[in-house]
Design an enzyme around this catalytic site. Structure first.
Site, short mmCIF file in Angstrom:
data_model
loop_
_atom_site.label_atom_id
_atom_site.label_comp_id
_atom_site.label_asym_id
_atom_site.label_seq_id
_atom_site.Cartn_x
_atom_site.Cartn_y
_atom_site.Cartn_z
N ASP A 81 -3.11 7.64 7.19
CA ASP A 81 -2.51 6.38 6.73
C ASP A 81 -0.99 6.55 6.62
O ASP A 81 -0.52 7.51 5.99
CB ASP A 81 -3.12 6.04 5.35
CG ASP A 81 -2.79 4.64 4.89
OD1 ASP A 81 -2.57 3.76 5.74
OD2 ASP A 81 -2.77 4.42 3.66
N HIS A 82 -0.24 5.65 7.22
CA HIS A 82 1.24 5.65 7.11
C HIS A 82 1.88 6.99 7.49
O HIS A 82 2.70 7.52 6.71
CB HIS A 82 1.68 5.25 5.70
CG HIS A 82 1.39 3.84 5.36
ND1 HIS A 82 2.10 2.78 5.89
CD2 HIS A 82 0.44 3.29 4.56
CE1 HIS A 82 1.60 1.64 5.42
NE2 HIS A 82 0.58 1.91 4.62
N GLU A 133 2.77 -0.05 13.43
CA GLU A 133 3.09 -1.14 12.48
C GLU A 133 4.38 -1.83 12.91
O GLU A 133 5.38 -1.20 13.23
CB GLU A 133 3.24 -0.62 11.05
CG GLU A 133 3.63 -1.77 10.08
CD GLU A 133 3.42 -1.46 8.60
OE1 GLU A 133 2.59 -0.60 8.27
OE2 GLU A 133 4.09 -2.10 7.77
N ALA A 212 -4.41 -4.81 1.10
CA ALA A 212 -5.47 -5.82 1.03
C ALA A 212 -6.37 -5.70 -0.19
O ALA A 212 -7.45 -6.28 -0.23
CB ALA A 212 -6.30 -5.77 2.31
N ASP A 255 -6.86 0.61 -1.26
CA ASP A 255 -6.59 1.79 -2.09
C ASP A 255 -6.53 1.39 -3.57
O ASP A 255 -7.25 1.92 -4.42
CB ASP A 255 -5.28 2.45 -1.65
CG ASP A 255 -5.04 3.77 -2.37
OD1 ASP A 255 -5.90 4.18 -3.17
OD2 ASP A 255 -4.00 4.39 -2.14
P1 13P Z 1 -3.55 -1.70 -1.47
O1 13P Z 1 -2.44 -1.14 -2.30
O2 13P Z 1 -3.56 -3.20 -1.52
O3 13P Z 1 -4.87 -1.13 -1.80
O4 13P Z 1 -3.24 -1.31 0.07
C1 13P Z 1 -3.61 -0.07 0.56
C2 13P Z 1 -3.03 0.20 1.90
O5 13P Z 1 -2.52 -0.66 2.59
C3 13P Z 1 -3.09 1.58 2.38
O6 13P Z 1 -2.45 1.74 3.60
O1 G3H Z 2 -0.21 2.51 1.54
C1 G3H Z 2 -0.27 3.19 0.54
C2 G3H Z 2 -1.56 3.71 0.04
O2 G3H Z 2 -1.97 2.99 -1.09
C3 G3H Z 2 -1.48 5.17 -0.21
O3 G3H Z 2 -0.85 5.42 -1.43
O4 G3H Z 2 0.78 7.12 -0.63
O5 G3H Z 2 0.31 6.83 -3.09
O6 G3H Z 2 -1.39 7.86 -1.58
P1 G3H Z 2 -0.24 6.91 -1.71
ZN ZN Z 3 -0.72 0.54 3.84
#
Ligand code: 13P
Ligand code: G3H
Ligand code: ZN
Length: 308
Positions: A81-82, A133, A212, A255
């Site tokens: 993720d990211h 993205e 979301a 998340d």
């Molecule tokens: P939320 O903070 O809305 O759960 O989003 C999570 C997210 O986009 C992780 O990449």
């Molecule tokens: O996009 C963000 C997610 O909620 C992940 O959060 O980077 O604090 O683990 P985090």
């Molecule tokens: Zn995200």
């Protein structure tokens, strides 16, 4: 059953339902989400942020997911993720992930394209899928706080060019959601016209919705009742997520709802049993709260139950 990329998952889902991509940090969360997916017979994406990787270590997370696949018999997509640069994407691809996100959304268009294309070339040569993205969400990601004024919605024409020039497998778009528990001031609004335009210009192409979480009041209220102060929190109404899932959004990232479910259950348990200091005692209701919340998302919101 194996770890799988996102290709088949999105092909089956497109236009009909969305698949939940749940952020994981530890064994309890993994077990609870996987149990929910098993009971719901739902496709599953588990995603790991840089922060999660730092917290738990790559090797612990991949071994736990390996155990989850073996124990559950489910096919699971393991996704970064990211990812903020080529190096973290490469490290996850080399280290067994089946999907990565390269998030170049903070860069100008051409730089985002160049970085994303570099990751796509590396990933595709190894059978790994890539999410890019375009557009920028407000809110908190890792330690980075993007203010509302720095957030930008995705431009549909740019989205087409971005997908064509990078070869990404899916695209995260900005239509009004944001990360964290404080998503809207006033009424919740998503730009569904923009989503429809992006989906029309990229027919059949999987789109992704970050930020979301719905910030369910039952969890916020419980957190507040048992120690509190989460004020002014507001998430994406679940009806909007249902709608997005029929309009080309194939992956919905959650998340914050996991954090709230887990924390509210732990707070409640410890409020009733302040003398309890056995983690198994307070993590058991925490796992159950996550499992029930994820089941609800799969069945009632994403419409992805009974799809495997
Ligand atoms: P939320 O903070 O809305 O759960 O989003 C999570 C997210 O986009 C992780 O990449
Ligand atoms: O996009 C963000 C997610 O909620 C992940 O959060 O980077 O604090 O683990 P985090
Ligand atoms: Zn995200």
């Amino acid at each position: 059953m194996p770890l799988v990329s996102s290709v088949e998952i999105f092909k089956k889902a497109y236009g009909k339902y969305a698949v939940g991509a749940f952020n994981i940090n530890n064994m309890e969360t993994i077990q609870a989400i996987v149990a929910a997916a098993q009971e719901e017979r739902a496709p599953l994406i588990l995603q790991v942020s840089a922060g999660a990787r730092k917290y738990a270590k790559h090797i612990y997370l991949t071994k736990l997911i390996e155990a989850a696949v073996e124990d559950s018999g489910l096919s699971i997509c393991l996704h970064l993720d990211h990812g903020e640069d080529f190096e973290i994407c490469k490290s996850c691809i080399d280290g067994g992930f089946t999907s990565v996100m390269i998030d170049g959304s903070r860069f100008p268009f051409e730089e985002n394209i160049a970085l994303t294309k570099k990751v796509v070339d590396y990933a595709h040569a190894r059978g790994v899928t890539v999410e890019g993205e375009l557009g920028r969400l407000a809110g908190v990601e890792d330690a980075v706080n993007v203010s509302a004024k720095d957030a930008t919605y995705t431009d549909p024409d740019q989205a087409l060019e971005f997908v064509q020039r990078t070869g990404v497998d899916s695209l995260a778009i900005a239509i009004g959601t944001s990360h964290g528990a404080y998503k809207f001031k006033g009424d919740a609004q998503l730009d569904f016209d923009r989503l429809a335009k992006i989906a029309a210009i990229l027919p059949g192409f999987p789109l992704v919705l970050h930020g979301a979480s719905s910030v369910l009041p039952e969890f916020v209220d419980k957190c507040n009742q048992y120690g509190g102060a989460i004020n002014g929190a507001q998430g994406v109404p679940e009806a909007m997520l249902c709608q997005a899932g029929t309009m080309g959004i194939c992956k919905i990232n959650i998340d914050t709802d996991l954090r709230l479910a887990m924390t509210s259950a732990i707070r409640e348990h410890l409020a009733h049993k302040p003398g309890d200091f056995d983690p198994r005692q307070y993590l058991t209701p925490a796992k159950e709260a996550i499992k029930q919340m994820v089941k609800h998302k799969m069945r009632d919101v994403l419409n992805c139950s009974d799809r495997i």
